[in-house]
Design a protein around this motif. Structure first.
Motif, PDB file in Angstrom:
ATOM      1  N   LYS A 289       0.827  -1.199   0.000  1.00  0.00           N
ATOM      2  CA  LYS A 289       0.000   0.000   0.000  1.00  0.00           C
ATOM      3  C   LYS A 289       0.869   1.260   0.000  1.00  0.00           C
ATOM      4  CE  LYS A 289      -3.526   2.469   2.636  1.00  0.00           C
ATOM      5  NZ  LYS A 289      -4.324   2.525   3.877  1.00  0.00           N
ATOM      6  N   ARG A 290       1.959   1.224   0.772  1.00  0.00           N
ATOM      7  CA  ARG A 290       2.842   2.400   0.825  1.00  0.00           C
ATOM      8  C   ARG A 290       3.507   2.665  -0.529  1.00  0.00           C
ATOM      9  NH1 ARG A 290       4.130   0.672   6.191  1.00  0.00           N
ATOM     10  NH2 ARG A 290       5.940  -0.484   5.401  1.00  0.00           N
ATOM     11  N   VAL A 291       3.824   1.573  -1.248  1.00  0.00           N
ATOM     12  CA  VAL A 291       4.404   1.751  -2.584  1.00  0.00           C
ATOM     13  C   VAL A 291       3.381   2.404  -3.506  1.00  0.00           C
ATOM     14  CG1 VAL A 291       5.289   0.572  -4.624  1.00  0.00           C
ATOM     15  CG2 VAL A 291       6.037  -0.143  -2.351  1.00  0.00           C
ATOM     16  N   ALA A 292       2.135   1.957  -3.408  1.00  0.00           N
ATOM     17  CA  ALA A 292       1.078   2.535  -4.248  1.00  0.00           C
ATOM     18  C   ALA A 292       0.899   4.011  -3.940  1.00  0.00           C
ATOM     19  CB  ALA A 292      -0.228   1.783  -4.046  1.00  0.00           C
ATOM     20  N   GLU A 293       0.887   4.332  -2.654  1.00  0.00           N
ATOM     21  CA  GLU A 293       0.689   5.726  -2.273  1.00  0.00           C
ATOM     22  C   GLU A 293       1.915   6.587  -2.588  1.00  0.00           C
ATOM     23  OE1 GLU A 293      -0.190   5.297   1.839  1.00  0.00           O
ATOM     24  OE2 GLU A 293      -2.344   5.000   1.533  1.00  0.00           O
ATOM     25  N   GLY A 294       3.104   5.973  -2.591  1.00  0.00           N
ATOM     26  CA  GLY A 294       4.328   6.736  -2.844  1.00  0.00           C
ATOM     27  C   GLY A 294       4.852   6.582  -4.268  1.00  0.00           C
ATOM     28  N   TRP A 295       3.969   6.180  -5.169  1.00  0.00           N
ATOM     29  CA  TRP A 295       4.401   5.946  -6.558  1.00  0.00           C
ATOM     30  C   TRP A 295       5.053   7.191  -7.168  1.00  0.00           C
ATOM     31  CZ3 TRP A 295       5.366   1.931  -9.450  1.00  0.00           C
ATOM     32  CH2 TRP A 295       5.489   2.094 -10.837  1.00  0.00           C
ATOM     33  N   ARG A 296       4.521   8.364  -6.852  1.00  0.00           N
ATOM     34  CA  ARG A 296       5.079   9.590  -7.405  1.00  0.00           C
ATOM     35  C   ARG A 296       6.524   9.775  -6.969  1.00  0.00           C
ATOM     36  NH1 ARG A 296       5.430  11.980 -11.555  1.00  0.00           N
ATOM     37  NH2 ARG A 296       3.185  11.629 -11.763  1.00  0.00           N
ATOM     38  N   GLY A 297       6.834   9.420  -5.728  1.00  0.00           N
ATOM     39  CA  GLY A 297       8.212   9.523  -5.264  1.00  0.00           C
ATOM     40  C   GLY A 297       9.142   8.599  -6.026  1.00  0.00           C
ATOM     41  N   LEU A 298       8.647   7.405  -6.373  1.00  0.00           N
ATOM     42  CA  LEU A 298       9.441   6.471  -7.160  1.00  0.00           C
ATOM     43  C   LEU A 298       9.695   7.018  -8.562  1.00  0.00           C
ATOM     44  CD1 LEU A 298      10.764   3.741  -7.706  1.00  0.00           C
ATOM     45  CD2 LEU A 298       8.496   2.789  -8.130  1.00  0.00           C
ATOM     46  N   VAL A 299       8.642   7.586  -9.163  1.00  0.00           N
ATOM     47  CA  VAL A 299       8.783   8.156 -10.511  1.00  0.00           C
ATOM     48  C   VAL A 299       9.798   9.294 -10.520  1.00  0.00           C
ATOM     49  CG1 VAL A 299       7.561   9.407 -12.346  1.00  0.00           C
ATOM     50  CG2 VAL A 299       6.461   7.466 -11.212  1.00  0.00           C
ATOM     51  N   ASP A 300       9.792  10.101  -9.473  1.00  0.00           N
ATOM     52  CA  ASP A 300      10.709  11.246  -9.408  1.00  0.00           C
ATOM     53  C   ASP A 300      12.170  10.823  -9.367  1.00  0.00           C
ATOM     54  OD1 ASP A 300       8.627  13.013  -9.488  1.00  0.00           O
ATOM     55  OD2 ASP A 300       8.518  13.312  -7.308  1.00  0.00           O
ATOM     56  N   ARG A 301      12.439   9.573  -8.952  1.00  0.00           N
ATOM     57  CA  ARG A 301      13.826   9.099  -8.879  1.00  0.00           C
ATOM     58  C   ARG A 301      14.377   8.734 -10.253  1.00  0.00           C
ATOM     59  NH1 ARG A 301      14.107   4.567  -4.269  1.00  0.00           N
ATOM     60  NH2 ARG A 301      16.211   4.460  -5.135  1.00  0.00           N
ATOM     61  N   VAL A 302      13.511   8.577 -11.240  1.00  0.00           N
ATOM     62  CA  VAL A 302      13.943   8.175 -12.581  1.00  0.00           C
ATOM     63  C   VAL A 302      14.540   9.383 -13.295  1.00  0.00           C
ATOM     64  CG1 VAL A 302      13.211   7.215 -14.788  1.00  0.00           C
ATOM     65  CG2 VAL A 302      12.148   6.429 -12.659  1.00  0.00           C
ATOM     66  N   ARG A 303      15.692   9.212 -13.885  1.00  0.00           N
ATOM     67  CA  ARG A 303      16.388  10.328 -14.523  1.00  0.00           C
ATOM     68  C   ARG A 303      15.955  10.546 -15.966  1.00  0.00           C
ATOM     69  NH1 ARG A 303      22.632   9.172 -12.521  1.00  0.00           N
ATOM     70  NH2 ARG A 303      22.218   9.264 -10.279  1.00  0.00           N
ATOM     71  N   ASP A 304      15.678   9.492 -16.674  1.00  0.00           N
ATOM     72  CA  ASP A 304      15.324   9.628 -18.083  1.00  0.00           C
ATOM     73  C   ASP A 304      13.917  10.194 -18.227  1.00  0.00           C
ATOM     74  OD1 ASP A 304      14.021   8.404 -20.708  1.00  0.00           O
ATOM     75  OD2 ASP A 304      16.188   8.536 -21.006  1.00  0.00           O
TER      76      ASP A 304
END
Length: 539
Positions: A423-438
């Protein structure tokens, strides 16, 4: 004897020596031959196009004792010699920039009442006449309209829009055109042959192009190169070095890095240009010119003559132009034009240039139509090429290991994620996307509708009714050759982010149901089945 600059040493002395202004020279010669000489002339045009030169020739021609058949002065009689030496009382040159007050004009009005001491006419040449004050213009009006028969006024200006209409209406106006590159280059070749100086034709043409339609500017640049390469042959490369410019090969390499979105490579080229001591303002202006040539080569049939280049250079330019869309070239020209204007007033030219290059490499930084067209063009090429995954999609650790070519390192086993962690991954998906450089990969990942399904798995859903989401679906689901590899790398990123093995399901949603509805439905169902409370976040 002191050295005299080329533009002074070879200043035209007769009408036929004036280059690039045949429409004016012909009219003036006809007036002199037929004795239909006007009382007031206004010469307007950009700098270095011959306004003052023609005014001086006209002043000698109307006073010459033995004029030539074409109306030019003989430059041999006493009157011509006095005017040439600057000792004639009948030709008065006035700089309106430093004599712009009404008192200066009153002095002229008093002087015109006295007839010429020699010759037929008193000629007043007022340079930069637009600098006169409003009272000075008003004081000049009556005399300019009805001067004595032996007085001629020649007004010269680069800013004709600043001259009052009341003055314009009392003068014969002659517009001096910018001089063509061919005309400037031919004149330079003529002068260099006369001076016995060796110089490559390619070098002359480049200097002529830099002159921007001004013969004086061109001769001044030529003087600069002669001084640096004294007693040596002046080459094209030498001119580039002296004027702080670069060859088209550099622009071609830079454009190639920009088109491939290689920001590091593009900035490295700028670093080399700076280290070589190139003048950045000139570099940007030349780059704009290069882009302009690409656009013309792409837009026009048989543009070789218009672009004034060799067949081989045109072929290379045409090949490059055919690989780029018109709108993308237009965007590049717009960015560089804005940069050129900003650099005039900045002390940090390099920083401005590097920022502009990054903007050109990354159209996702902008939201205008040209940028969107370039992004779509890039996506289409990605589809045609099978959409190979970008290396930035992997975790930072994996990228580092790949670059250093180290042996694979076995990772320690990490535990399976709990429902709360999913659930935390789902809610924090935007934070994961922000880590992508490309930027492209980030764009695709942002299109996922992220929920937790009834089995407690992270559910990544793409609504393929949206164009960008459809492209993302090709990357992660439909591409038979690469989708499995792409999914595996994305799972690795998710696991690294969560610190646990997160079960992931990829899916496409063709119903058009909103991401918020999907998310709320899945979360509610999952919470109900596992006796969990759903806490609403405050707005």
């Amino acid at each position: 004897m002191s050295y005299m600059a080329l533009y002074r040493k070879f200043r035209p002395q007769e009408f036929h020596d004036v280059k690039g202004q045949d429409h004016i020279v012909t009219a003036l010669k006809n007036q002199i031959r037929t004795e239909r000489i006007g009382h007031a002339y206004l010469f307007t045009g950009t700098r270095g196009t011959g306004k003052t030169t023609v005014a001086k020739i006209l002043a000698r021609a109307v006073n010459c004792e033995h004029p030539n058949e074409d109306g030019s002065p003989c430059n041999e009689c006493e009157t011509c010699k006095h005017i040439l030496s600057g000792n004639s009382m009948n030709v008065i040159e006035i700089d309106a920039a430093s004599n712009n007050g009404v008192d200066n004009i009153r002095d002229i009005i008093e002087e015109v009442s006295y007839p010429p001491t020699e010759g037929k006419y008193k000629v007043y040449i007022i340079d930069e006449v637009h600098m006169l004050s409003k009272p000075a213009f008003n004081a000049l009006l009556k005399t300019l309209e009805e001067p004595p028969s032996y007085v001629i006024f020649v007004l010269a200006t680069t800013e004709v829009q600043m001259v009052p209409i009341t003055i314009l209406s009392r003068c014969q106006r002659y517009d001096f055109h910018r001089i063509t590159i061919d005309t400037i280059a031919a004149r330079m070749r003529e002068l260099m042959d006369a001076e016995g100086i060796e110089i490559e034709d390619k070098a002359i043409r480049y200097i002529a192009k830099c002159a921007d339609g001004s013969m004086r500017d061109g001769l001044s640049l030529l003087d600069q190169c002669i001084a640096f390469y004294m007693n040596q042959k002046i080459t094209y490369d030498g001119v580039l070095q002296q004027l702080g410019a670069v060859d088209n090969e550099i622009f071609q390499k830079l454009l190639g890095n920009i088109r491939s979105k290689n920001t590091v490579g593009a900035i490295s080229i700028i670093e080399d240009v700076v280290n070589e001591g190139r003048e950045l303002t000139q570099f940007v202006n030349d780059f704009v010119w290069y882009m302009r040539n690409l656009l013309l080569a792409k837009s026009m049939e048989n543009a070789e003559d218009v672009l004034e280049m060799s067949t081989e250079n045109y072929r290379q330019l045409k090949e490059t132009a055919d690989k780029i869309e018109d709108q993308i070239l237009t965007r590049y020209i717009r960015i560089l034009s804005e940069l050129s204007n900003d650099m005039k007033y900045s002390s940090q030219k390099r920083i401005l240039l590097e920022v502009a290059i990054i903007r050109m490499c990354r159209p996702q930084m902008e939201q205008d139509m040209d940028s969107l067209i370039e992004r779509i063009d890039d996506l289409e090429k990605q589809v045609e090429n099978g959409l190979a995954i970008a290396p930035q999609l992997a975790s930072p650790q994996a990228v580092s290991e790949s670059h250093e070519k180290k042996a694979p390192i076995k990772k320690a086993m990490i535990p399976d994620a709990t429902p709360e962690e999913v659930k935390r991954v789902a809610e924090g998906w935007r934070g994961l996307v922000d880590r992508v450089r490309d930027g492209l990969v980030k764009e695709y990942m942002s299109r996922f509708y992220v929920t937790v399904n009834e089995e407690g798995k992270l559910h990544l859903i793409l609504d393929i009714s949206e164009p960008n989401a459809y492209m993302a679906a090709t990357w992660f689901i439909d591409d038979k050759e690469h989708a499995e590899e792409h999914q595996a790398k994305l799972r690795e990123m998710i696991n690294d982010y969560a610190g646990a093995q997160v079960p992931v399901v990829f899916d496409k949603n063709e119903t058009g149901k909103s991401s918020s509805d999907l998310y709320e439905d899945a979360i509610s169902k999952f919470a109900s089945e596992h006796n969990l409370d759903v806490i609403e976040e405050e707005e």
